[in-house]
Design an enzyme around this catalytic site. Structure first.
Site, PDB file in Angstrom:
ATOM      1  N   GLY A   1      24.255 -34.988  31.911  1.00 55.05           N
ATOM      2  CA  GLY A   1      24.064 -33.544  31.741  1.00 55.05           C
ATOM      3  C   GLY A   1      24.362 -33.133  30.484  1.00 55.05           C
ATOM      4  N   ARG A   2      25.613 -32.920  30.293  1.00 56.31           N
ATOM      5  CA  ARG A   2      26.104 -32.349  28.821  1.00 56.31           C
ATOM      6  C   ARG A   2      25.390 -33.302  27.472  1.00 56.31           C
ATOM      7  NH1 ARG A   2      31.019 -29.736  28.619  1.00 56.31           N
ATOM      8  NH2 ARG A   2      31.504 -31.037  30.547  1.00 56.31           N
TER       9      ARG A   2
ATOM     10  N   CYS B   1      34.125  -6.337  28.710  1.00 57.01           N
ATOM     11  CA  CYS B   1      35.275  -5.529  28.736  1.00 57.01           C
ATOM     12  C   CYS B   1      36.259  -6.561  29.370  1.00 57.01           C
ATOM     13  CB  CYS B   1      35.283  -4.566  29.963  1.00 57.01           C
ATOM     14  SG  CYS B   1      34.253  -3.137  28.904  1.00 57.01           S
TER      15      CYS B   1
HETATM   16  N1  LLP Z   1      26.981 -36.011  38.165  1.00 58.16           N
HETATM   17  C1  LLP Z   1      27.869 -35.141  39.027  1.00 58.16           C
HETATM   18  C2  LLP Z   1      27.955 -35.768  40.314  1.00 58.16           C
HETATM   19  C3  LLP Z   1      28.687 -34.313  38.545  1.00 58.16           C
HETATM   20  O1  LLP Z   1      29.403 -33.575  39.129  1.00 58.16           O
HETATM   21  C4  LLP Z   1      28.509 -33.743  37.091  1.00 58.16           C
HETATM   22  C5  LLP Z   1      28.896 -32.611  36.463  1.00 58.16           C
HETATM   23  C6  LLP Z   1      27.552 -34.641  36.403  1.00 58.16           C
HETATM   24  C7  LLP Z   1      26.744 -35.644  36.971  1.00 58.16           C
HETATM   25  C8  LLP Z   1      27.110 -34.242  34.855  1.00 58.16           C
HETATM   26  O2  LLP Z   1      28.381 -34.352  33.872  1.00 58.16           O
HETATM   27  P1  LLP Z   1      28.262 -34.237  32.498  1.00 58.16           P
HETATM   28  O3  LLP Z   1      27.455 -35.396  32.056  1.00 58.16           O
HETATM   29  O4  LLP Z   1      27.340 -32.850  32.232  1.00 58.16           O
HETATM   30  O5  LLP Z   1      29.548 -34.235  31.998  1.00 58.16           O
HETATM   31  N2  LLP Z   1      31.219 -26.657  33.823  1.00 58.16           N
HETATM   32  C9  LLP Z   1      32.038 -27.811  33.433  1.00 58.16           C
HETATM   33  C10 LLP Z   1      31.153 -29.155  33.642  1.00 58.16           C
HETATM   34  C11 LLP Z   1      31.282 -29.336  35.166  1.00 58.16           C
HETATM   35  C12 LLP Z   1      30.790 -30.634  35.529  1.00 58.16           C
HETATM   36  C13 LLP Z   1      30.493 -30.758  36.869  1.00 58.16           C
HETATM   37  N3  LLP Z   1      29.812 -31.890  37.396  1.00 58.16           N
HETATM   38  C14 LLP Z   1      31.834 -27.535  31.727  1.00 58.16           C
HETATM   39  O6  LLP Z   1      31.278 -26.529  31.339  1.00 58.16           O
HETATM   40  O7  LLP Z   1      32.585 -28.288  31.035  1.00 58.16           O
END
Ligand code: LLP
Length: 441
Positions: A292-293, A361
């Protein structure tokens, strides 16, 4: 200053992204504004996909769209031949609306509702990642009533938790997600689905964490999953065709972050799986991942207009922007760090230390603490880098602040991907007060 993707600075000090002047973008679309560099997203996507192809490994690279979800990004993901990870009926609905091929959609979640699962069957998505025993029961009910097959993966917790440079192995993983691999729950789930007439078990899934900079955690987790698969093969002649190792690949937010290139994670994973295939005499499964990220994070930049300033003598210099925790909750929620520049003065010396406050706020509404910037004046534009993941997607209407617009840029062109919310949008679901039993004199 560190530039991401296609970023550069013009002679008159304007930050350019995708060949487009950010000062011009602010005039056209207003601020706060999310700007996505499509060339960088494509490069990241191809970095993953090409590595699998080069090594001849069947794979799906599923964009974990919780990082940033909207119709246009799904259409871009489709163009780049990504698959899609959705985690709610809302994301699934958006994906279908965008025309994304259903067979490349994977549905996650630890509490999918009956209605959400029905939507998955209605739209005939490619795979459901099953999280718990209740979901297995719902899936049985729905698939039997419809006599409709559904492909699934079982999500397991391997007892490996990774974050940035460290990973920890825990005997009994305390997680709200998935079936524990070590305490018999995963085996029980396997027995419940393996011979079902409509549920087709492809294999296993795990996700060990987020913003990870090392490959060891992935290798360890992959090894544990493969070991379980070998046992199921031996005892039940189960042929695993898919191993999904999740997402979590780290990106550079600040100079302290040193991420690996996408291909390094992929190469390591493939190596581990191949070693295990050999050791346990299994057939090579497809490898699926869910970044994702690392697909959209550093491709996104937030553009704000600087307004008020406040000096707390001998302590701190504040500058305030026209957004804040309503469009980027990560500093307040996770203590996340960001770098920034003044987008209309990007070629000037950075001699000033400012704390960037939002307009919400809440005292904790600070985007950057003690950041080094060019001299700031009201009306200047502040570009905060690397906000493409979990920025807009975690945005809120706190203080009834409308959510920003999102613009895509590439090769000198720009297009709106999400319109700015209007005040009318904010009240569109509000209804008048009708239980006004107290007469006002
Ligand atoms: N697959 C699963 C099952 C997940 O739970 C997640 C992220 C991903 C893939 C993708 O992960 P990435 O490649 O984006 O790290 N809100 C938090 C991140 C929460 C991630 C939740 N799961 C932040 O802003 O850092």
């Amino acid at each position: 200053m560190h530039f991401y993707g296609t970023q550069s600075v013009t002679n008159d000090g304007h930050l350019m992204i995708g060949g487009v002047d950010t000062v011009e973008l602010s005039r056209t679309y207003g601020t706060p504004l999310f700007i996505y560099d499509l060339e960088l997203i494509r490069k990241r996507a191809r970095g993953f996909i090409d590595t699998f192809n080069r090594l001849g490994i069947k794979a799906e690279v599923a964009y974990a769209s919780k990082a940033f979800s909207c119709i246009a990004i799904y259409q871009l993901a489709n163009e780049e031949r990504l698959s899609l990870d959705v985690v709610s009926g809302g994301e699934l609905y958006t994906a279908i609306k965008s025309g994304f091929p259903a067979e490349r959609i994977h549905f996650h979640g630890n509490n999918k509702s009956y209605a959400e699962l029905e939507l998955a069957f209605d739209t005939k998505i490619g795979c459901i990642v099953v999280d718990n025993f209740y979901e297995i029961e719902l899936l049985k009910q729905i698939s039997e009533a419809r006599k409709q097959p559904m492909r699934i993966l079982l999500r397991v917790t391997p007892g490996v938790e990774a974050h940035t440079h460290d990973f920890i192995t825990t005997g009994q993983a305390d997680s709200k997600f998935g079936f524990d691999l070590n305490n018999g729950q995963a085996d029980e789930a396997f027995q419940k689905v393996v011979n079902h007439p409509y549920i087709q078990l492809l294999g296993l899934h795990c996700h060990i964490g987020s913003q990870i900079f090392e490959t060891d955690g992935f290798s360890l987790a992959a090894g544990k999953l493969m070991q379980k698969i070998s046992i199921w093969k031996e005892q039940n002649q189960f042929e695993c065709t898919v191993l999904n190792l999740g997402g979590g690949f780290g990106i550079r937010y600040t100079e302290e972050d040193h991420p690996l290139e996408p291909q390094v994670y992929v190469e390591e994973m493939i190596k581990t799986v191949q070693e295990n295939v050999k050791e346990y005499k299994l057939s090579m499964p497809e490898i699926w991942i869910e970044p994702g990220r690392s697909l959209v994070g550093d491709a996104g930049t937030s553009l704000y207009t600087i307004g008020s300033q406040k000096t707390v003598p001998n302590i701190r210099e504040y500058i305030a922007v026209d957004g804040g925790m309503s469009d980027n909750i990560r500093p307040a929620l996770y203590d996340a760090k960001y770098e920034a520049t003044i987008a209309n003065k990007a070629n000037e010396q950075r001699n000033f230390t400012y704390t960037v406050a939002g307009k919400l706020c809440e005292s904790g509404d600070k985007l950057i603490i003690d950041g080094v910037l060019q001299k700031a004046e009201p009306g200047d534009l502040l570009a905060v880098f690397c906000t493409g993941a979990y920025g807009y997607s975690m945005a809120s209407n706190y203080n009834r602040v409308p959510r920003p617009a999102v613009v895509f840029v590439e090769s000198g062109e720009h297009q709106l991907a999400i319109q700015r919310e209007s005040y009318e949008d904010l009240v569109q679901n509000d209804l008048p007060f009708t239980l006004n039993k107290v007469s006002v004199k």
